[in-house]
Design an enzyme around this catalytic site. Structure first.
Site, short mmCIF file in Angstrom:
data_model
loop_
_atom_site.label_atom_id
_atom_site.label_comp_id
_atom_site.label_asym_id
_atom_site.label_seq_id
_atom_site.Cartn_x
_atom_site.Cartn_y
_atom_site.Cartn_z
N GLU A 111 -7.42 3.10 -18.42
CA GLU A 111 -7.36 2.25 -19.60
C GLU A 111 -8.77 1.86 -20.05
OE1 GLU A 111 -3.15 0.21 -19.78
OE2 GLU A 111 -4.39 -0.81 -18.30
N CYS A 124 -14.76 -2.28 -23.03
CA CYS A 124 -14.62 -2.40 -21.59
C CYS A 124 -14.22 -1.03 -21.05
CB CYS A 124 -13.57 -3.46 -21.28
SG CYS A 124 -13.31 -3.72 -19.52
N CYS A 131 -8.71 2.07 -8.03
CA CYS A 131 -9.84 1.41 -7.36
C CYS A 131 -9.54 1.32 -5.87
CB CYS A 131 -10.03 0.00 -7.93
SG CYS A 131 -11.56 -0.79 -7.43
N CYS A 135 -9.04 -6.03 -4.30
CA CYS A 135 -9.23 -7.47 -4.51
C CYS A 135 -7.83 -8.05 -4.77
CB CYS A 135 -10.15 -7.74 -5.69
SG CYS A 135 -11.80 -7.05 -5.45
N CYS A 138 -6.43 -8.76 -8.40
CA CYS A 138 -6.65 -7.75 -9.44
C CYS A 138 -5.53 -6.72 -9.46
CB CYS A 138 -7.99 -7.05 -9.21
SG CYS A 138 -8.36 -5.81 -10.48
N CYS A 360 -9.06 -9.26 -18.24
CA CYS A 360 -9.70 -8.95 -16.96
C CYS A 360 -8.68 -8.84 -15.85
CB CYS A 360 -10.67 -10.06 -16.55
SG CYS A 360 -11.98 -10.36 -17.70
N1 SAH Z 1 -15.14 -3.53 -9.76
C1 SAH Z 1 -16.02 -4.22 -10.68
C2 SAH Z 1 -15.65 -3.93 -12.12
C3 SAH Z 1 -14.34 -4.56 -12.57
S1 SAH Z 1 -14.75 -5.91 -13.58
C4 SAH Z 1 -16.03 -5.69 -10.36
O1 SAH Z 1 -15.21 -6.11 -9.54
O2 SAH Z 1 -16.87 -6.42 -10.86
C5 SAH Z 1 -13.29 -6.78 -13.74
C6 SAH Z 1 -13.54 -8.28 -13.61
O3 SAH Z 1 -12.30 -8.97 -13.77
C7 SAH Z 1 -14.07 -8.63 -12.23
O4 SAH Z 1 -14.92 -9.74 -12.29
C8 SAH Z 1 -12.78 -9.01 -11.55
O5 SAH Z 1 -13.02 -9.75 -10.39
C9 SAH Z 1 -12.08 -9.78 -12.63
N2 SAH Z 1 -10.65 -9.89 -12.41
C10 SAH Z 1 -9.87 -9.08 -11.67
N3 SAH Z 1 -8.59 -9.48 -11.70
C11 SAH Z 1 -8.55 -10.57 -12.48
C12 SAH Z 1 -7.50 -11.42 -12.92
N4 SAH Z 1 -6.24 -11.21 -12.56
N5 SAH Z 1 -7.83 -12.44 -13.74
C13 SAH Z 1 -9.10 -12.63 -14.14
N6 SAH Z 1 -10.12 -11.85 -13.76
C14 SAH Z 1 -9.86 -10.83 -12.93
#
Ligand code: SAH
Length: 377
Positions: A111, A124, A131, A135, A138, A360
């Site tokens: 996406e 974005c 991935c 996390c 996420c 995000c």
């Molecule tokens: N792997 C990299 C790039 C992804 S950026 C990284 O982790 O930085 C995506 C961003 O959205 C990251 O800061 C991630 O932690 C955040 N994110 C992931 N899941 C989320 C959620 N459910 N709500 C808000 N932010 C989230």
């Protein structure tokens, strides 16, 4: 944990040779493009002309490249291709955010999201299909990694978005695609070579021409790669910090067990060019009752002291089955206040495109499921 050679091979991005025998030009470095044309007996400067058509004018059809002779255009069309990822699905949020589900040549999907502002907009971009990082908050992390994206597939997302926004050739001012954030699916520093190659293409002033100051690379904290990223690319750095002690961070960002907070912040302090003009952004997700207390805010300020930084507070964006809740507005307000009073800008990120799961951490594709379905058939 070292990754086995076998696992690496599975993850490898596809090369530029296509199934139809032609070579895909999108994603070749300038040098590689030159070499390919010289092999055909062309002078080196020919590469600049072709580069201009591909990356400044957005041409996908060699017949349109009117500064080249007709004969050459025919030869190029026979051997090369300039293509785009296919759009499997396009969605538009009530707030104008657009999300594309893109299909690569081998059927894998990622996406890509465009977030418009009044007179500019960020794209974005994804770096991997799925991935490996898992996390806990996420959505992408619930999808097993299928593979790395190639440089062409990464820069191809930018080119597809320009097609959709009608921005070829792109005006230097007032572009709706003015910024790139490497914040889509995947961990960019785990696919560094392809990401670096793609960003160098995007930064090239005779092509897409998005400057390093308008590109942000976000990492969950691959500490040993941070320095190289700063030296070679000089882009802005965002770090998904999300917690102020290793106990909590180990739990919600498992990569922390490999590169704990102290090591990560040391890498940030050493980030080349991390001065006021190029502050590091610390992203901090607001999870109710997990990391959002006033004590957490004070500890955050203590940890980052001395680093030119700003703190982006991200209200948790929910997705189906997510094991967290977003902090209350009150908790977010108090947290922001403490960080701000300590001298760090602490904007709260407005969620964009939540209604189409484009915010995000909400990105996810069905690549794995599709693969299983094929195997079962
Ligand atoms: N792997 C990299 C790039 C992804 S950026 C990284 O982790 O930085 C995506 C961003 O959205 C990251 O800061 C991630 O932690 C955040 N994110 C992931 N899941 C989320 C959620 N459910 N709500 C808000 N932010 C989230």
């Amino acid at each position: 944990m070292a990754m086995s050679a076998e696992k690496h091979a599975q993850m490898a991005a596809p090369g530029n040779a296509r199934a139809d025998g032609r070579i895909e030009l999108v994603g070749l470095s300038r040098q590689e493009l030159e070499d390919a044309l010289v092999k055909l007996g062309q002078p080196r400067f020919r590469a600049s002309q072709v580069w201009h058509w591909i990356y400044h004018r957005g041409a996908t059809d060699f017949a349109r490249m009117s500064t080249l002779s007709k004969d050459l255009r025919a030869v190029l069309a026979e051997r090369f291709a300039v293509s785009r990822p296919a759009v499997s699905r396009a969605q538009k949020s009530l707030d104008g955010t657009r999300k594309w589900l893109l299909k690569m040549h081998d059927g894998q999907e990622v996406e890509c999201v465009h977030i418009p502002e009044e007179d500019r907009g960020a794209l974005c971009v994804s770096s991997q299909v799925g991935c490996t990082l898992t996390c806990r908050f996420c959505h992408t992390g619930t999808q097993r990694l299928v593979r790395n994206l190639s440089a062409g597939e990464i820069v191809g997302q930018v080119m597809l978005a320009r097609d959709e926004l009608g921005e070829w050739p792109s005006p230097p001012e007032g572009r709706m695609l003015s910024n790139i954030v490497m914040m889509g699916m995947g961990e960019p520093l785990y696919n560094y070579d392809n990401v670096a190659k793609a960003l160098k293409i995007a930064m090239d002033g005779e092509g897409i021409a998005i400057s390093r100051r308008r590109i942000t690379l976000s990492t969950a904290g691959v500490a040993p790669m941070i320095k190289r990223c700063g030296e070679e690319l000089g882009v802005r750095l965002a770090v998904s910090l999300h917690a102020v002690n290793d106990e909590i961070r180990d739990r919600i960002v498992p990569l922390n067990r490999k590169y704990p907070i102290k090591e990560l912040l040391q890498a940030c302090r050493a980030y080349p060019g991390a001065k006021n003009a190029r502050r590091i952004t610390f992203e901090y997700i607001m999870l109710r009752g997990v990391n959002d207390s006033e004590a957490d805010a004070r500890e955050l300020v203590r940890l980052i002291r001395g680093i030119p930084a700003k703190v982006n507070l991200i209200p948790f964006n929910p997705w189906p089955g997510a094991p967290f809740e977003c902090s209350t507005d009150e908790a977010i307000g108090k947290f922001a206040r403490i960080v701000n009073d300590a001298g760090y800008a602490s904007p709260v990120r407005t969620p964009r495109g939540r209604d189409i799961l484009a915010a995000c951490g909400q990105l996810k594709s069905d690549s794995v499921k599709q693969k299983r379905a094929v195997q079962a058939a």
